[in-house]
Design an enzyme around this catalytic site. Structure first.
Site, mmCIF file in Angstrom:
data_model
loop_
_atom_site.group_PDB
_atom_site.id
_atom_site.type_symbol
_atom_site.label_atom_id
_atom_site.label_comp_id
_atom_site.label_asym_id
_atom_site.label_seq_id
_atom_site.Cartn_x
_atom_site.Cartn_y
_atom_site.Cartn_z
ATOM 1 N N HIS A 75 59.639 93.709 68.946
ATOM 2 C CA HIS A 75 58.538 94.442 68.307
ATOM 3 C C HIS A 75 57.796 95.270 69.347
ATOM 4 O O HIS A 75 57.223 94.728 70.290
ATOM 5 C CB HIS A 75 57.568 93.468 67.634
ATOM 6 C CG HIS A 75 58.090 92.924 66.337
ATOM 7 N ND1 HIS A 75 57.270 92.510 65.317
ATOM 8 C CD2 HIS A 75 59.350 92.759 65.890
ATOM 9 C CE1 HIS A 75 58.006 92.108 64.299
ATOM 10 N NE2 HIS A 75 59.275 92.232 64.621
ATOM 11 N N TYR A 203 47.983 92.654 60.985
ATOM 12 C CA TYR A 203 46.767 91.827 61.037
ATOM 13 C C TYR A 203 45.707 92.527 60.190
ATOM 14 O O TYR A 203 45.196 93.574 60.594
ATOM 15 C CB TYR A 203 46.261 91.715 62.476
ATOM 16 C CG TYR A 203 47.109 90.855 63.395
ATOM 17 C CD1 TYR A 203 48.292 91.336 63.951
ATOM 18 C CD2 TYR A 203 46.705 89.559 63.737
ATOM 19 C CE1 TYR A 203 49.056 90.544 64.810
ATOM 20 C CE2 TYR A 203 47.460 88.770 64.600
ATOM 21 C CZ TYR A 203 48.625 89.273 65.129
ATOM 22 O OH TYR A 203 49.371 88.495 65.980
ATOM 23 N N PRO A 295 45.472 80.666 66.640
ATOM 24 C CA PRO A 295 46.757 81.375 66.645
ATOM 25 C C PRO A 295 46.661 82.900 66.587
ATOM 26 O O PRO A 295 47.683 83.575 66.737
ATOM 27 C CB PRO A 295 47.451 80.837 65.387
ATOM 28 C CG PRO A 295 46.344 80.379 64.503
ATOM 29 C CD PRO A 295 45.248 79.916 65.398
ATOM 30 N N LYS A 299 49.263 83.088 71.370
ATOM 31 C CA LYS A 299 49.384 82.713 72.785
ATOM 32 C C LYS A 299 49.874 81.274 73.025
ATOM 33 O O LYS A 299 50.279 80.935 74.149
ATOM 34 C CB LYS A 299 48.020 82.883 73.493
ATOM 35 C CG LYS A 299 47.657 84.324 73.745
ATOM 36 C CD LYS A 299 48.387 84.882 74.951
ATOM 37 C CE LYS A 299 48.419 86.380 74.999
ATOM 38 N NZ LYS A 299 49.646 86.996 74.480
ATOM 39 N N TYR A 387 48.335 91.137 74.723
ATOM 40 C CA TYR A 387 49.246 90.627 73.700
ATOM 41 C C TYR A 387 50.667 90.473 74.252
ATOM 42 O O TYR A 387 51.332 89.467 74.015
ATOM 43 C CB TYR A 387 49.235 91.553 72.480
ATOM 44 C CG TYR A 387 49.759 90.907 71.209
ATOM 45 C CD1 TYR A 387 48.886 90.471 70.206
ATOM 46 C CD2 TYR A 387 51.117 90.749 70.996
ATOM 47 C CE1 TYR A 387 49.364 89.888 69.042
ATOM 48 C CE2 TYR A 387 51.604 90.167 69.833
ATOM 49 C CZ TYR A 387 50.725 89.737 68.855
ATOM 50 O OH TYR A 387 51.198 89.156 67.709
HETATM 51 C C1 PHB Z 1 53.638 83.737 63.263
HETATM 52 O O1 PHB Z 1 54.550 84.503 62.948
HETATM 53 O O2 PHB Z 1 53.689 82.515 63.008
HETATM 54 C C2 PHB Z 1 52.441 84.264 63.949
HETATM 55 C C3 PHB Z 1 52.451 85.583 64.374
HETATM 56 C C4 PHB Z 1 51.327 86.091 65.022
HETATM 57 C C5 PHB Z 1 50.231 85.302 65.195
HETATM 58 C C6 PHB Z 1 50.221 83.984 64.786
HETATM 59 C C7 PHB Z 1 51.343 83.463 64.150
HETATM 60 O O3 PHB Z 1 49.129 85.826 65.800
#
Ligand code: PHB
Ligand code: APR
Length: 397
Positions: A75, A203, A295, A299, A387
């Site tokens: 990604h 997000y 989450p 990280k 990130y």
């Molecule tokens: C996930 O795909 O489980 C996931 C992706 C990004 C995040 C948290 C969890 O910030």
């Protein structure tokens, strides 16, 4: 009563314990991994899914990225959403680096397979595990397994047994200083049998609460909804989950998530947690045993890998050159990265969630910050750099 000898006794076969065991093996250091759960449980438990560029490099360097390189989804950015509009943060353009979407359980599977192929000593389904004489020069681990008691004698113990493990709790009160923050919300997460209809993670900030569109493979979508910490999952029928996801993820260009059979659903609380130092006597903590991040910044697994990278290097210096400097510095070295990841995860969490108690001022400030991030290359670069992951040897703070 049986007895085994090893150089490093590792408690927990999660990403931290398994990668540590593998890195030690590559440096000629023997370890035994003790895990309470079954191999199947460890390999099937759905957890995190985003690997920093730094983690991918680490796994590649350790020769355990063959399937990751084949099946992981590269990604080059993420999208942030506000008021139904999406804005892309182009990691590759801003930092020259990408992240890789690859489930934690896939990493665990690869590491277990590799350890077993290298004749690694992995002991699953251990009953009661307890740590003994950790402040002596010769600690040992008492394990009950198949109705037998086994003593595992070692030079060092690595506590890689996650947040609820026994390692941290085996130390006397006052051994650690604890830094803790519990957030007033949780995530309801689902795994759906649906081909992702976006290429990257989204997000989404929404009046009704944060939502995240993620994925695991070309067939599986992973989605999350901000919910109350005490939310009862039984009150969330599949229809209600999809309806809420459609509301929160709705985009002005008409895009919406593709629905599919829900394979799994669960609620996870959100906290930030750190213990200092990451060492007590001959016990070294790594991964979730030492720290938890919310989450939002993706990280958790990456921090676990960074810890064991440093621990493996420190143990290597100890065994090869009788040099204890790196072991003494292990905690401080890790804490610099840990606190930066804490800062970043707290910031991403604060930026994107609805806070029930927030004042109108805080609300306006939050929206201003999101809009700034969407309009400033400097601000977007800050997000992107954190990130994708800072270099392992970078010194911050
Ligand atoms: C996930 O795909 O489980 C996931 C992706 C990004 C995040 C948290 C969890 O910030
Ligand atoms: N004895 C032996 N093993 C134990 C014990 C115990 N008393 N208690 C827990 N364990 C095992 C758990 O069953 C689990 O397999 O320790 C392992 C810890 O693994 P994780 O919780 O995955 O922790 P870690 O390896 O540090 O990886 C961190 O996990 O929560 C995610 O987001 C986080 O991705 C990050 C990763």
């Amino acid at each position: 009563m049986g007895s085994s000898e090893t150089q490093v006794g590792i408690v927990g076969a999660g990403p931290a314990g398994l990668l540590l065991s593998h890195l030690l093996h590559q440096n000629g250091i023997h370890s035994i991994v003790l895990e309470v759960r079954s191999r199947a449980y460890c390999e099937e438990r759905v957890r995190a899914g985003v690997l920093e560029y730094t983690s991918v490099e680490l796994l590649r360097g350790a020769g355990v990225a063959e399937r990751l390189d084949r099946e992981g989804l590269l990604h080059g950015g993420i999208e942030l959403g506000l008021d139904g509009e999406r804005h892309r943060i182009p990691f590759a353009e801003l930092t020259g680096k990408c992240v890789t979407v690859y489930g934690q359980q896939e990493v665990v599977r690869d590491l277990i397979r590799r350890r077993l192929a290298d004749n690694g000593d992995l002991r699953f389904e251990c009953g009661d595990v307890s740590l003994q004489q950790i402040d002596s020069g010769r600690p040992w681990i008492r394990v009950e397994r198949d109705g037998q008691v086994d003593e595992v004698r070692c030079d060092f113990i690595a506590g890689c047994d996650g947040f609820h493990g026994i390692s941290r709790a085996s130390c006397p009160p006052g051994a650690f200083e604890i830094f803790d923050r519990v957030y007033p919300f949780a995530w309801l997460g689902i795994l759906a049998e649906a081909a992702p209809s976006r290429d990257e993670l989204l997000y989404m900030h929404h009046e009704r609460g944060f939502a995240l569109y993620s994925m695991r493979s070309p067939q599986i979508t992973r989605l999350y909804l901000q919910c109350a910490p005490e939310e009862n999952i039984d009150k969330w029928s599949d229809d209600r989950i999809w309806s809420e996801l459609h509301t929160r993820l709705a985009c002005s260009d008409g895009w919406k998530p593709t629905e599919g059979r829900i394979l799994q659903k669960g609620i996870t609380g959100m906290r930030s947690f750190v213990v200092e130092p990451l060492q007590y006597g001959r016990l070294f903590l790594a991964g979730d045993a030492a720290h938890i991040v919310p989450p939002t910044g993706a990280k958790g697994m990456n921090l676990a890998f960074a810890d064991v990278h440093h621990l493996a290097k420190a143990l290597h210096a100890f065994y090869r050159k009788a040099d204890e400097t790196r072991l003494r510095e292990y905690s401080n070295t890790c804490l610099q990265r840990i606190w930066n990841a804490q800062r970043f995860s707290w910031w991403m969490t604060s930026l994107l969630h609805r806070f029930e108690q927030e004042s109108p001022f805080d609300r306006r400030r939050q929206l201003a910050e999101l809009r700034y991030l969407m309009s400033s290359r400097a601000a977007a670069t800050d997000l992107a750099e954190n990130y994708v992951g800072l270099p392992l040897e970078a010194c911050i703070g």
